[in-house]
Design a protein around this motif. Sequence first.
Motif, short mmCIF file in Angstrom:
data_model
loop_
_atom_site.label_atom_id
_atom_site.label_comp_id
_atom_site.label_asym_id
_atom_site.label_seq_id
_atom_site.Cartn_x
_atom_site.Cartn_y
_atom_site.Cartn_z
N VAL A 110 -2.67 3.07 4.12
CA VAL A 110 -3.42 2.03 4.83
C VAL A 110 -2.69 1.60 6.11
N GLY A 111 -1.77 2.47 6.57
CA GLY A 111 -1.21 2.26 7.89
C GLY A 111 0.10 1.48 7.94
N GLN A 112 0.69 1.18 6.79
CA GLN A 112 1.98 0.50 6.79
C GLN A 112 3.08 1.50 7.15
N ARG A 113 4.09 0.98 7.86
CA ARG A 113 5.23 1.85 8.17
C ARG A 113 6.20 1.81 7.00
N VAL A 114 6.38 2.95 6.37
CA VAL A 114 7.15 2.99 5.13
C VAL A 114 8.44 3.77 5.32
N LEU A 115 9.55 3.18 4.89
CA LEU A 115 10.81 3.93 4.80
C LEU A 115 11.11 4.10 3.32
N HIS A 170 0.53 7.67 -18.47
CA HIS A 170 1.17 7.11 -17.29
C HIS A 170 0.57 5.77 -16.89
N GLU A 171 -0.15 5.16 -17.82
CA GLU A 171 -0.90 3.95 -17.47
C GLU A 171 0.05 2.87 -16.92
N ASP A 172 1.22 2.72 -17.55
CA ASP A 172 2.15 1.67 -17.17
C ASP A 172 2.58 1.79 -15.70
N ALA A 173 2.99 3.01 -15.30
CA ALA A 173 3.49 3.19 -13.94
C ALA A 173 2.39 2.95 -12.92
N VAL A 174 1.20 3.46 -13.20
CA VAL A 174 0.12 3.31 -12.24
C VAL A 174 -0.28 1.85 -12.11
N GLN A 175 -0.33 1.19 -13.25
CA GLN A 175 -0.72 -0.21 -13.24
C GLN A 175 0.30 -1.05 -12.47
N GLN A 176 1.59 -0.70 -12.69
CA GLN A 176 2.66 -1.40 -12.01
C GLN A 176 2.56 -1.20 -10.50
N ALA A 177 2.33 0.06 -10.10
CA ALA A 177 2.23 0.35 -8.68
C ALA A 177 1.05 -0.41 -8.06
N ALA A 178 -0.07 -0.41 -8.78
CA ALA A 178 -1.26 -1.09 -8.25
C ALA A 178 -1.00 -2.58 -8.07
N SER A 179 -0.27 -3.17 -9.04
CA SER A 179 -0.09 -4.61 -8.91
C SER A 179 0.93 -4.93 -7.82
N ILE A 180 1.93 -4.07 -7.63
CA ILE A 180 2.87 -4.29 -6.52
C ILE A 180 2.13 -4.17 -5.19
N PHE A 181 1.28 -3.14 -5.09
CA PHE A 181 0.52 -2.96 -3.86
C PHE A 181 -0.35 -4.18 -3.61
N LEU A 183 -0.21 -6.18 -0.20
CA LEU A 183 -1.36 -6.07 0.68
C LEU A 183 -2.64 -6.43 -0.08
N PRO A 184 -2.81 -7.72 -0.33
CA PRO A 184 -3.94 -8.11 -1.19
C PRO A 184 -5.30 -7.76 -0.60
N GLU A 185 -5.37 -7.55 0.70
CA GLU A 185 -6.67 -7.31 1.32
C GLU A 185 -7.05 -5.83 1.33
N GLU A 186 -6.06 -4.95 1.07
CA GLU A 186 -6.32 -3.53 1.31
C GLU A 186 -6.74 -2.80 0.03
#
Lengths: 585, 618
Positions: B31-36, B549-560, B564-567
Amino acid sequence: MHGRVKVKTTAQQEEEKRKEREKKLKVYVAARDACFSKRKDGVFDDEALQLTQQLLSANPDFATLWNYRREILTHLETVKDEDEAQKIYEAELSFLESCLKVNPKSYGSWHHRGWVSARLPRPDWARELRLCDRCLSLDDRNFHCWDYRRMVVKMSSVPVKQELEFTDRLIGSNFSNYSSWHYRSTLLPLLHPGSPEPPPSRCDGDPPHSCSPPSPQTHFHRVCEEQLLKEYELVQNAFFTDPNDQSAWFYYRWLLGRAEREEMISCAYVSREQERVAVAFSRPVNAQSGSLLLVLDGQPQRVEWRSVHPHFKHSPVWICDLPPGTISDIANEHNLTVHWTEKHTHRDCALYTGRSESWCRDTATDLELFRSELSVEKTSVLQSELQSVNQLQELEPLNKWCLLTIILLMRALDPLGYEKETLAHFQTLKEVDSMRSAYYSDLCSKFMIENTILKMEYAEVRVFSISDRNLTTLCHLDQLLLVTHINLSSNQLRRLPPQFAMLQCLEVVEADNNSIENLEGVYHLPKLEEVSLKNNKISTLADLQPLASCPKLRRLDLRGNPVTQTANVESELAELLPSVADLLL
Amino acid sequence: MATEDLPSDFDIVILGTGLTESVVAAACSRVGQRVLHLDRRSYYAGNWASFTFNGLLTWIQEQNEEPKPEEVRDWSGLTEEGEELIHLSQADSASITNLQVFSYVSEEEEEEEAANTTEEEKAADEEAVKESSETESADSKEDDEEEEGAGEEEEQVRKSQRINQAEGEEPEVDQPRPSPSSQSEPSRKKISYAQLVKEGRRYNIDLVSKLLFSRGSLVDLLIKSNVSRYAEFKNVTRILTYRHGNIEQVPCSRADVFASRQLSVVEKRKLMRFLTSCVEETEEQTAYHGRPYLEFLQDQQLGDNLQHFLLHSIAMAAEDTPTEEGLASTRHFLRSLGRYGNTPFLFPVYGLGEIPQCFCRMSAVFGGIYCLRHSVHCLIVDRDANRCKAVIDSRGQRISCSHIVMETSYLDRSKVATPSRFLSRAVLITDSSVLPSESDQQISMVTVPPEGGSPAVKMVELSPSSMTCIPGTYLVHLTCRSVGSAHQDLSPLVTRMFRTTESQEEDRRPSVLWSLYFNMADGTASQVEGQPLPSNVHICHGPDSALGHEDAVQQAASIFQSILPEEEFCPPAPNPEDIVYDGDNTSTGTRGTRSCRALDLKNVQLEPEQNQNQGNPE
């Protein structure tokens, strides 16, 4: 370092796609026109082959081009030697493979492949079989491929056993596959032919496979018992796993068998008064083809056979009028023989002095008449099948396939003994599968009629009474040739169909309280005297027209029918049916 | 990238390349964030990694290394007024423990294949002699490694071997000895240690053993985001269970039930009916809420066979698992069934370590910057706002960012509680399948129910078709929740199911060639202690104990979501040909992507609409 990402807009993409399509179309049309003009000019060259190939790989359903291609190939075949022809055809096969990838269900591609394979100087059938394996593993219901496979198997004499194993594999991976089950039903009789009769006991050492070679006439589609038992097990696994899968049930029906009745003259009837002979056959025939010969007292007679109703070209009952005066003298005894020359069979019938009518029929067939739906020879097998299907029914009380199969098994075992259960199951069936309730009603009517016929046969009477049985249809009327009284009251019949005219001895019809609106079948019944049609739906005088063909009709009860409201009904009827003395309106 | 400085401004800095971090990286870049995206290790995926055999040996050594004393440097030159530092850990925390290695293969150079019986017997005798001298065999092992392992530290090799050898209870060598009875049957091809090392590159040994549920959140995410184009998958071909000392196939699909020889027709019907009926919630089911699933199953009058299959292999539940949970996992299993094959599971070709890398690749395509062997020394926190403003990387560069995502092990040890739960893992290289069949391409999931206090074990047996082991060998992963050490938990089962000792009598069990035991912290049990972290520091815990892999995906989604709550989370990536690069109008497009469109029908490619019935003859 990557650049920042921008994505083309949908409009841009659309535009690009549109241009692409336009370009493609132009090329396609140009190539097509070139092909057509070449074909018109009778050019069969490599370029034409190229052009058609381009077009067909884009659109393998272009039949004209396949035809042109075949013309080119047959031409090339005449100018090239065998090796070259082999090469050309092999190239054709690999081209076809690419077409099948585009559309695996293209009629044109599969047909062409069959054509090429048949013309290939040195065909590689093993490869073709592998292709079929592959295609069918991707789509086990591709009927084009099934057809092609059958051709390949035939051409290359693939062992039946190998093919059977192939169906094993397909059924194992997905048993909802009627194609595989059906294929199995064609293979099994070849591999494990059943014996037409119980194998005769032999004194010498029996060969390990005591199944005698199939008799080609009637039993070629049967399977030997040992294999049958294995098949029952297989198919039971399928319908216990998924009782709603119809392919397994259909296969099961096939396994349980369907007897073919012997072709014969089941009854011959002669009436002195009408000077008429009626003959009933075990199946509908066309007797006008001259295959029926009537011999009276040793003299072949020139008679005209006709079916009981002009509707029927084929009919199980045929009648003929004897020349006037041949048998009318009651003091004479006559011997009558009907020869069915086509089937080398005949039936004799003696009309004794003082008798006004006579008939001859096979009593031996009575019991077997209606068990024909399922023809497994051993009742023990049927018994155990009924047990396992009942077991399934306990688990799945509302499964229609299961219920229907139980009904069929019960009928095969003991139609009268299971009558009550059968009716109850039909009731459930109509409820759980209301879409087909009319079908079940008709089927149930059929079974009820069969049971009534059986009872009548046991009682040795000529009265057929089946009132208040929810009949929706009439059938097996050919079995009622000798019946004089019929009672169909309080059912749900809507018509007396043309087949009703087979009741050649009928004197009295009671059909009160039905929904009859059509009397087509009350047609030329020579002995009919009384017709009671109270509370039916006969609405016009025209509906009563068929009755006019019955010369002896003297009593007619039409109370409770709409037709009685017609103006001048009495006088109109008197004109239409002058013989009726007793008219109840 | 090694010599030039990194840009000094990013939106998001991510530490660790495990699955969760990689998904977050892909989602943010997309979504266009600059990631390192940094990882202090020399490989991707952290505890989610897959290693070659040699790579695994190196990893084993690293785990046995004493952590170097943390170098404390003064970064105050890089901070400003009102800023404070949070130091990060520079070494792995104690997520891996109780590492033990056992080797049962010949330590000798490869023998002549055509050696006749007497020679083999002689060789076996020599082997028996060698057996008594453990140091000798250990030495030869080292020799092999020294030849192969470039850049390995000899000291460490010696040390790790010593540790392993200390566990003396298991015999070290299993040389199938030709006996008169076994001569007729084709003798199993012997694999030597040298061969394992020589062909070690063809192994892909996962640290965590998981599978993808065909309708699980990871598969959905892979499809939705188009990341699936970077990977290929194999169907798990069968579900097995270990019961009464036998391996049995669990009939779970319609075709399995139909073909099963263990079930009576009535059992078949009952099983099918149960499976169809439990897809939807019924009142009857709700009545069992809070009561054990086993009780529910018993009341369905399913019989012992079916109860076993349903409880242990399909729901993968314990006897006391509540009904609603048992039903939920049964439904999850069933929903996944039949999407790609006859079992609900997929396994990525080349191992699970591929998956985090696929997400990293996606992140890189959308501008993410990647550095391995590169870490962050400390976070710079704005004292007033209690937000992290920047980081100081391992080269002493100050890089500002608005969010930090990091794996737990990057936190200083004082900030992380000692994990309360561990997984016990065993990795075996064996010489044949636990249930040999016509096909040697089977990938099997084996469930072992709990027995006499030992926990339920999930076992995955990978064949060479998964590209994780060499032909003639199988890779077996065992996982359970730890009770004791991995070896204590799993070795009794291993010795029951596999041949680890030389036995004269007929023994059809597969032989273990090499095995590794270790415990890994259960990610869901890790907890941050002490001072709360700044709100823009997001912690990802490591792998959990579940099969999916539900745990990892769910964790990633909630961190995201919190960053970026709007994206939208991982919207579909455009086709490579539709990507326009700045100043690049020719749109060659495929830069940075690897196209995996090779049509190999045996491999599953995840596509939004997979239509199995659409025949595509080849």
